[in-house]
Design a protein around this motif. Structure first.
Motif, PDB file in Angstrom:
ATOM      1  N   ARG A 222       4.157  62.112   0.814  1.00  0.00           N
ATOM      2  CA  ARG A 222       4.052  61.754  -0.604  1.00  0.00           C
ATOM      3  C   ARG A 222       2.900  60.775  -0.837  1.00  0.00           C
ATOM      4  O   ARG A 222       2.098  60.930  -1.770  1.00  0.00           O
ATOM      5  CB  ARG A 222       5.361  61.132  -1.092  1.00  0.00           C
ATOM      6  CG  ARG A 222       6.465  62.152  -1.318  1.00  0.00           C
ATOM      7  CD  ARG A 222       7.747  61.462  -1.779  1.00  0.00           C
ATOM      8  NE  ARG A 222       7.554  60.747  -3.027  1.00  0.00           N
ATOM      9  CZ  ARG A 222       7.715  61.281  -4.236  1.00  0.00           C
ATOM     10  NH1 ARG A 222       8.067  62.555  -4.347  1.00  0.00           N
ATOM     11  NH2 ARG A 222       7.548  60.568  -5.324  1.00  0.00           N
ATOM     12  N   ALA A 223       2.812  59.761   0.033  1.00  0.00           N
ATOM     13  CA  ALA A 223       1.746  58.766  -0.121  1.00  0.00           C
ATOM     14  C   ALA A 223       0.381  59.399   0.120  1.00  0.00           C
ATOM     15  O   ALA A 223      -0.579  59.123  -0.604  1.00  0.00           O
ATOM     16  CB  ALA A 223       1.974  57.611   0.849  1.00  0.00           C
ATOM     17  N   GLY A 224       0.290  60.263   1.134  1.00  0.00           N
ATOM     18  CA  GLY A 224      -0.977  60.906   1.461  1.00  0.00           C
ATOM     19  C   GLY A 224      -1.467  61.814   0.355  1.00  0.00           C
ATOM     20  O   GLY A 224      -2.658  61.839   0.024  1.00  0.00           O
ATOM     21  N   ARG A 225      -0.555  62.555  -0.268  1.00  0.00           N
ATOM     22  CA  ARG A 225      -0.952  63.453  -1.357  1.00  0.00           C
ATOM     23  C   ARG A 225      -1.371  62.676  -2.594  1.00  0.00           C
ATOM     24  O   ARG A 225      -2.327  63.058  -3.275  1.00  0.00           O
ATOM     25  CB  ARG A 225       0.200  64.401  -1.682  1.00  0.00           C
ATOM     26  CG  ARG A 225       0.367  65.496  -0.636  1.00  0.00           C
ATOM     27  CD  ARG A 225       1.463  66.459  -0.991  1.00  0.00           C
ATOM     28  NE  ARG A 225       1.547  67.528   0.001  1.00  0.00           N
ATOM     29  CZ  ARG A 225       2.526  68.407   0.085  1.00  0.00           C
ATOM     30  NH1 ARG A 225       3.521  68.355  -0.778  1.00  0.00           N
ATOM     31  NH2 ARG A 225       2.525  69.338   1.016  1.00  0.00           N
ATOM     32  N   GLU A 226      -0.665  61.616  -2.884  1.00  0.00           N
ATOM     33  CA  GLU A 226      -1.034  60.830  -4.071  1.00  0.00           C
ATOM     34  C   GLU A 226      -2.385  60.160  -3.872  1.00  0.00           C
ATOM     35  O   GLU A 226      -3.191  60.070  -4.806  1.00  0.00           O
ATOM     36  CB  GLU A 226       0.039  59.783  -4.364  1.00  0.00           C
ATOM     37  CG  GLU A 226      -0.222  59.015  -5.654  1.00  0.00           C
ATOM     38  CD  GLU A 226       0.882  58.024  -5.989  1.00  0.00           C
ATOM     39  OE1 GLU A 226       0.665  57.205  -6.914  1.00  0.00           O
ATOM     40  OE2 GLU A 226       1.943  58.054  -5.316  1.00  0.00           O
ATOM     41  N   LEU A 227      -2.643  59.717  -2.637  1.00  0.00           N
ATOM     42  CA  LEU A 227      -3.913  59.052  -2.355  1.00  0.00           C
ATOM     43  C   LEU A 227      -5.063  60.052  -2.211  1.00  0.00           C
ATOM     44  O   LEU A 227      -6.219  59.715  -2.426  1.00  0.00           O
ATOM     45  CB  LEU A 227      -3.786  58.213  -1.081  1.00  0.00           C
ATOM     46  CG  LEU A 227      -4.972  57.349  -0.680  1.00  0.00           C
ATOM     47  CD1 LEU A 227      -5.286  56.333  -1.787  1.00  0.00           C
ATOM     48  CD2 LEU A 227      -4.679  56.624   0.630  1.00  0.00           C
TER      49      LEU A 227
END
Length: 233
Positions: free
Chosen positions: A138-143
């Motif tokens: 989730r964090a990787g996709r948002e970033l």
């Protein structure tokens, strides 16, 4: 006219970078322990699948370390391609070793024995790994970081391998099906090759800032953007 999102704000991006660093650190710590236990138990029980699982943990440490190196600088995108290459090569190395070891076992080089530590470790990883993978994905996709998403898939692979390993160990322990262990190891190798190819190509489903909204809907035009697919990967 629908407004187009330009991605997270600078403050949000910094928070996501910190989150990824923490998740990577937790992943490395757990996988170091997992590798030591799995390789030791696998060697004692002559289990190709258990040793392969331990080596996957070593690969996961290498993968997470590459991401940690990437995010040690504010310009993490400049190191994206190198990190992805390291992750991919780690996958391929794992697949090669596990395939050779499993083939030796199938050809009669030895039979796997019961391993209680292996059973406990596989069950534990089946619970822990999905949580770490989901949070980092989730964090990787948002970033918008392909390498962070690729590393989360490596962590998710550990979940799949835990299930395969657990099945192989249970079948061997309960029914004496020693062939189940190397077959489980070959499944591990096949999945590792697939994930390695995706990491090498830089495949990262729906990395937010890298996508362009479709003109008609204002949403990401890639079908992988649907919530159902996001949650299932």
């Amino acid at each position: 006219m629908t407004a187009i999102s330009l991605g997270p704000t600078p403050a949000r991006r910094e928070a996501l970078r910190r989150r990824i660093r923490l998740l990577v650190a937790a992943t490395i710590a757990y996988n170091v322990i997992e590798a030591v236990v799995a390789i030791t138990a696998g060697t004692l029980a002559s289990s190709a699948a258990l040793v392969g699982f331990g080596l996957d943990s070593v690969v996961e440490v290498a993968s997470a370390t590459a991401v940690a190196w990437q995010f040690s600088t504010t310009d993490h995108q400049a190191r994206e391609k190198t990190a992805l290459r390291i992750i991919a090569i780690s996958f391929f190395a794992l697949a090669a070793y596990v395939t050779v070891d499993a083939a030796r076992t199938l050809l009669g080089a030895g039979e796997a024995e019961h391993s209680t530590p292996g059973l406990v470790l596989a069950a534990l990883s089946l619970v822990i790994m999905p949580v770490l993978s989901y949070a980092q994905r989730r964090a990787g996709r948002e970033l918008g970081s392909a390498s962070a998403v690729a590393d989360s898939k490596q962590t998710l692979l550990c979940t799949y391998l835990s299930a395969v390993l657990l099945a192989g160990l249970v079948l061997n322990s309960a029914f004496g099906w020693s062939w189940a262990d190397p077959i489980a190891a070959l499944v591990i190798a096949a999945v590792a090759v697939r994930e390695g190819r995706e990491a090498w190509r830089g495949d990262a489903c729906c990395v937010a800032p890298a996508r362009t909204p479709s003109p008609s809907s204002g949403q990401c035009g890639d079908p992988c953007c649907s919530p159902a697919r996001d949650d299932s990967r």
